[in-house]
Design a protein around this motif. Structure first.
Motif, PDB file in Angstrom:
ATOM      1  N   ALA A  50      20.541   2.875   0.555  1.00 38.38           N
ATOM      2  CA  ALA A  50      19.115   3.212   0.531  1.00 38.38           C
ATOM      3  C   ALA A  50      18.321   2.100   1.205  1.00 38.38           C
ATOM      4  CB  ALA A  50      18.630   3.413  -0.897  1.00 38.38           C
ATOM      5  N   LEU A  51      17.409   2.475   2.081  1.00 33.18           N
ATOM      6  CA  LEU A  51      16.559   1.541   2.809  1.00 33.18           C
ATOM      7  C   LEU A  51      15.133   1.663   2.302  1.00 33.18           C
ATOM      8  CD1 LEU A  51      16.157  -0.439   5.273  1.00 33.18           C
ATOM      9  CD2 LEU A  51      15.571   1.614   6.590  1.00 33.18           C
ATOM     10  N   ILE A  52      14.499   0.539   2.007  1.00 31.23           N
ATOM     11  CA  ILE A  52      13.101   0.496   1.587  1.00 31.23           C
ATOM     12  C   ILE A  52      12.324  -0.248   2.671  1.00 31.23           C
ATOM     13  CG2 ILE A  52      11.484  -0.203  -0.219  1.00 31.23           C
ATOM     14  CD1 ILE A  52      13.882  -0.374  -2.129  1.00 31.23           C
ATOM     15  N   PHE A  53      11.233   0.364   3.162  1.00 37.48           N
ATOM     16  CA  PHE A  53      10.455  -0.309   4.205  1.00 37.48           C
ATOM     17  C   PHE A  53       8.986   0.099   4.113  1.00 37.48           C
ATOM     18  CE2 PHE A  53      11.921   3.657   6.016  1.00 37.48           C
ATOM     19  CZ  PHE A  53      10.889   4.108   6.821  1.00 37.48           C
ATOM     20  N   PRO A  54       8.061  -0.778   4.504  1.00 34.98           N
ATOM     21  CA  PRO A  54       6.622  -0.483   4.405  1.00 34.98           C
ATOM     22  C   PRO A  54       6.122   0.338   5.584  1.00 34.98           C
ATOM     23  CG  PRO A  54       6.924  -2.688   5.240  1.00 34.98           C
ATOM     24  CD  PRO A  54       8.305  -2.155   4.950  1.00 34.98           C
TER      25      PRO A  54
ATOM     26  N   LEU B  13       0.822  -1.207   0.000  1.00 32.93           N
ATOM     27  CA  LEU B  13       0.000   0.000   0.000  1.00 32.93           C
ATOM     28  C   LEU B  13       0.858   1.260   0.000  1.00 32.93           C
ATOM     29  CD1 LEU B  13      -2.840  -0.961   2.516  1.00 32.93           C
ATOM     30  CD2 LEU B  13      -2.972  -0.853   0.017  1.00 32.93           C
ATOM     31  N   GLN B  14       1.813   1.313   0.911  1.00 28.93           N
ATOM     32  CA  GLN B  14       2.724   2.444   0.986  1.00 28.93           C
ATOM     33  C   GLN B  14       4.086   1.950   1.442  1.00 28.93           C
ATOM     34  OE1 GLN B  14       1.701   5.980   3.171  1.00 28.93           O
ATOM     35  NE2 GLN B  14      -0.335   6.165   2.274  1.00 28.93           N
ATOM     36  N   LEU B  15       5.121   2.682   1.051  1.00 30.18           N
ATOM     37  CA  LEU B  15       6.466   2.405   1.541  1.00 30.18           C
ATOM     38  C   LEU B  15       7.294   3.676   1.444  1.00 30.18           C
ATOM     39  CD1 LEU B  15       8.414   2.272  -1.161  1.00 30.18           C
ATOM     40  CD2 LEU B  15       7.566  -0.053  -1.319  1.00 30.18           C
TER      41      LEU B  15
END
Length: 267
Positions: free
Chosen positions: A186-190, A134-136
């Motif tokens: 770079a960090l990607i997280f929900p 949905l979002q991150l």
């Protein structure tokens, strides 16, 4: 046919732990330029309507894309954006851009308390296997954080699959991790990952940029509609990512020409 950019190991990490870390996403030259440019933005806007104090020793500058063009390449960065297309799907948009500053202090208190993103509604949703995110957020770190208690991003692995307590957390969970990174990672997280910011005793400020993404039908986080002067400098894909679909009806954010959207997003 679209080939996934997220490897099987990354898929397992995303489902199990709730994050992806892209090492060396930004080269040193780009990091240096960004640091110089955002320091100028922070100096000019930290005390304005764009600057927000998050605690006694941590603040951010929101709507950052309207204040500088140096963040434009981060919106669809070549090392990160293909992963976002797989995690969110091609019907995505940028919901907000923020610059974070985490100064060094002697305090033992967290610079930002434990929380999950999304507020009282989105915060009641959890990721579901096999469905688009949905979002991150993607957080680009612009300073080295090689040790703990240096303003580190903190998180609880696997917490993205559990609702964050409405009463908050009285203490840091024992399984929490302080992330150590190099400038350019770079960090990607929900949205549902439990996270905080550790104390900073390093003697130097930690600086980073965050780009928030969501489904195309999501409401933007820190703008209603971007100024025409900002949109005019952007590529077609970046304009589309920032919600510019042209002269359209509100339902267009739900029902798009699929072929055209794929062409714009996947290039």
């Amino acid at each position: 046919m679209h080939t996934s950019s997220v490897t099987r190991d990354q898929q397992r990490s995303w489902r199990r732990d709730g994050f992806l870390l892209v090492r060396g996403a930004l080269p040193p030259g780009q990091v240096a330029e960004l640091l110089a440019r955002i320091d100028d933005v922070v100096e000019r806007y930290a005390g304005s309507e764009h600057g927000f104090r998050q605690s006694a020793a941590a603040y951010k500058v929101a709507e950052a894309i309207t204040l500088t063009d140096c963040l434009d390449p981060l919106l669809d960065h070549e090392r990160v954006f293909p992963l976002l297309l797989d995690l969110l799907g091609p019907y995505l948009q940028v919901l907000g851009t923020e610059i974070f500053v985490r100064p060094s202090t002697e305090s033992q208190e967290l610079l930002v308390a434990w929380h999950a993103d999304g507020g009282p509604t989105l915060g009641r949703f959890l990721p579901r296997p096999g469905e688009p995110t949905l979002q991150l957020k993607t957080q680009f770190f612009l300073t080295d954080i090689p040790e703990t208690d240096s303003g580190n991003f903190m998180f609880v692995p696997g917490s993205h699959r559990r609702l964050f307590p409405k009463e908050g957390l009285a203490a840091t969970p024992p399984e929490a991790v302080q992330l150590t990174v190099r400038a350019g990672d770079a960090l990607i997280f929900p949205w549902s990952l439990w996270h905080a910011v550790a104390p900073n005793h390093s003697g130097r400020a930690r600086r980073s940029v965050t780009v928030r993404y969501g489904q195309l039908w999501s409401r933007p986080y820190d703008f209603e509609r971007l100024p025409a002067s900002v949109l005019a400098r952007l590529t077609p894909r970046r304009r589309r990512l920032l919600g510019d679909l042209g002269d359209v009806h509100p339902s267009s954010y739900f029902y798009l020409d699929e072929e055209e959207q794929l062409r714009v997003m996947r290039g």
